[in-house]
Scaffold this active site. Structure first.
Site, PDB file in Angstrom:
ATOM      1  N   LYS A  93       1.593   3.875   0.500  1.00 40.62           N
ATOM      2  CA  LYS A  93       2.908   3.797   1.148  1.00 40.62           C
ATOM      3  C   LYS A  93       3.769   4.978   0.727  1.00 40.62           C
ATOM      4  O   LYS A  93       3.804   5.340  -0.457  1.00 40.62           O
ATOM      5  CB  LYS A  93       3.588   2.485   0.757  1.00 40.62           C
ATOM      6  CG  LYS A  93       4.908   2.191   1.468  1.00 40.62           C
ATOM      7  CD  LYS A  93       5.441   0.822   1.059  1.00 40.62           C
ATOM      8  CE  LYS A  93       6.726   0.463   1.769  1.00 40.62           C
ATOM      9  NZ  LYS A  93       7.231  -0.874   1.383  1.00 40.62           N
ATOM     10  N   SER A 168       8.792  -3.951   5.139  1.00 37.60           N
ATOM     11  CA  SER A 168       8.902  -2.532   5.418  1.00 37.60           C
ATOM     12  C   SER A 168       7.570  -1.792   5.449  1.00 37.60           C
ATOM     13  O   SER A 168       7.472  -0.687   5.971  1.00 37.60           O
ATOM     14  CB  SER A 168       9.791  -1.874   4.354  1.00 37.60           C
ATOM     15  OG  SER A 168       9.181  -1.965   3.060  1.00 37.60           O
ATOM     16  N   SER A 192       7.798  -7.304   1.840  1.00 40.74           N
ATOM     17  CA  SER A 192       7.378  -6.103   2.569  1.00 40.74           C
ATOM     18  C   SER A 192       5.887  -5.807   2.511  1.00 40.74           C
ATOM     19  O   SER A 192       5.414  -4.903   3.194  1.00 40.74           O
ATOM     20  CB  SER A 192       8.153  -4.886   2.056  1.00 40.74           C
ATOM     21  OG  SER A 192       9.508  -4.988   2.405  1.00 40.74           O
TER      22      SER A 192
END
Length: 529
Positions: A93, A168, A192
């Site tokens: 990420k 997210s 997330s």
């Protein structure tokens, strides 16, 4: 499609050890998949609009990944002893700093920024000799539940391109669910990792707070953020957790305790009788009302399977859960306001000068933050600044922290009656892009109702696929939560239910996913967000 990319990380490990395949072959197969499905060949303007692909990656590093793969293959051929996951590629990420690759947090504020160092989890991935495929898309600074708030274009759900992939960390979830990577790392502040896993049919884990280092993770809300695995199987998540977990003196919140036997527990849970005697508590406040009918149906079927495997099902109450969402958004926004104050146009990152008038630090800061932050980031900064102001601190931030204490007490009481807790991961399946961002942002926030309590309590949770909803044929997730430091229980129960569901379906859920390349070829990107 190259069949290599459909193999789990555990299966790839076995084939690497037997020299049936090479790391270069595996890595190249995934890089080819990314190129075919992610829009990597478009120019930057078109790709930022997400016009022809999933847009799961913000940056790929083919040359670096293949170099690591070649080194692993040479070492294995020479008989060198290697880490378990050596040669298995991974995506990271873009909130986790990575030397030699951009780290942007999906924000114009950090566009093109190159970190001079690796975060601790990145260091551990490199030490495990895992090729890093690239950095995945996210909501800007991890602020969102749909990966629609990235400055570099939305990420699309591989099950339906007009749907959100969760957030997210939608980029990491899509990377594994769409076979672009066998493994990925995400961060979970209020769901997330788990919520994207639920809506993309993948596995996501939020470990015990402090059990994986946050050093080198761009902070959103420091008391809530936690790094964790994104995978297609529970065993893969356990293997990756063992790589990145453990004490780190560079992180003041790091727990000084050994990494648990996560993979062993996953393997045990998947055996016959592996769940017998396990006490599973259904959370009364997160069951039934307010959840999509298809979500409830898959949840109840999973509970029946757990019963059939010898698990004991009890109902427990977490009365304070109904206050969790409000407390979370106050605490999170307050910490956001503090953590993002460093992006001022002076020290690093974007710098914008005022269009007219004198150039002062205050005016540079104002111009930079106006240009560098998106609407959702600005919304949370403003809310957090308000909650921390002298006149409202006790009424808002202070009260939210009291609610947090009540939530922690409720979890402690519940775990006296059961070994793990269970609920749906999200109240609905993936909604359409733009459906909840255009208008009332609270509609998006309500989707976190089942995930934020565990972040407030600091306890670990896992989401695994529970099937497809009858209404729309989209994935549903089921979430298990364990007491702090008992992450191993999650891998036992998660792998146990996963095996039961796979046996019921006759194949893993991902085998039912539509062909991504066909979806992309036929989809009208010009007519969608």
């Amino acid at each position: 499609m190259n069949e290599l990319i459909k193999l789990s990380a555990a299966e790839l490990v076995e084939k690497l050890k037997s020299s049936e395949i090479s790391s270069v072959e595996i890595t190249q197969a995934h890089l080819d998949r990314i190129e075919a499905t992610d829009g990597q060949t478009l120019d930057s303007a078109d790709r930022s609009a997400g016009k022809d692909g999933l847009n799961a990656f913000l940056h790929t590093s083919a040359q670096q990944a293949l170099q690591v793969a070649e080194e692993v293959d040479r070492a294995r051929a020479a008989g060198e002893e290697l880490p378990e996951l050596a040669g298995v590629p991974i995506a990271i990420k873009d909130l986790i700093v990575t030397k030699g690759q951009p780290t942007t947090a999906a924000s114009r504020m950090l566009e093109g920024w190159m970190s001079p160092y690796d975060g601790t989890v990145t260091q551990k991935v490199r030490a495990a000799r895992m090729p890093i495929l690239g950095k995945t898309n996210l909501d800007e600074f991890a602020m969102g539940s749909s990966t629609e708030h990235s400055a570099f274009g939305v990420t699309r759900n591989p099950w339906a391109l007009d749907r959100i992939p969760g957030g997210s960390g939608g980029g990491s979830a899509v990377a594994v669910s769409a076979f672009q990577a066998p493994l990925a790392l995400g961060t979970d502040t209020g769901g997330s990792i788990r919520q994207p896993a639920a809506v993309t049919g993948s596995v996501g884990v939020k470990p015990t707070y402090g059990s994986i280092s946050r050093y080198g993770v761009i902070a959103m809300a420091s008391s809530l953020d936690q790094v964790g695995p994104c995978t297609r199987t529970v065993l893969d998540a356990a293997l990756l957790h063992e790589v990145v977990g453990g004490y780190d003196p560079k992180d003041s919140t790091s727990l000084n305790e050994p990494v648990g036997p996560y993979a062993a527990q996953a393997r045990e849970g998947a055996t016959e009788g592996g769940l017998k005697g396990l006490r599973v508590g259904i959370i009364k406040e997160l069951n039934g009302d307010g959840f999509q009918a298809g979500v409830n149906a898959r949840f109840n079927e999973s509970i029946d399977l757990l019963k059939s495997a010898g698990a004991e099902i009890v109902e427990v109450s977490l009365p304070s859960v109904k206050e969790a969402l409000g407390a979370y958004y106050l605490i999170m926004s307050s910490e956001v306001s503090s953590n993002l104050a460093k992006y001022d146009g002076v020290r690093f990152g974007l710098r914008k000068l005022p269009e007219e008038g004198p150039v002062t630090i205050e005016r540079v800061m104002s111009a930079t933050r106006a240009a560098g932050f998106g609407d959702e980031a600005k919304r949370r900064i403003i809310l957090g600044t308000y909650a921390l102001s002298a006149g409202y601190y006790d009424a808002y931030y202070g009260s939210a922290q009291k609610v947090r204490t009540l939530i922690q007490r409720d979890y402690a009481a519940a775990f006296e009656k059961c070994d793990v807790l269970v609920s749906p991961t999200a109240p609905t399946t993936a909604y359409k892009l733009g459906e909840k961002t255009e208008g009332d942002p609270m509609a998006m926030y309500l989707g976190d109702i089942a995930t934020v309590p565990t972040n407030l309590a600091g306890v670990p949770s896992i989401s695994i696929p529970a099937g497809l909803a009858d209404e729309d044929g989209l994935p549903v997730g089921i979430q298990f939560t364990a007491p702090a430091h008992e992450d191993a229980r999650l891998y036992r129960v998660g792998a146990g239910l996963e095996a039961l569901l796979n046996n019921k379906w006759g194949a893993p859920l991902w085998a039912q996913m539509p062909d991504t390349e066909s979806l992309i070829r036929d989809f009208d990107f010009g007519g969608a967000k």
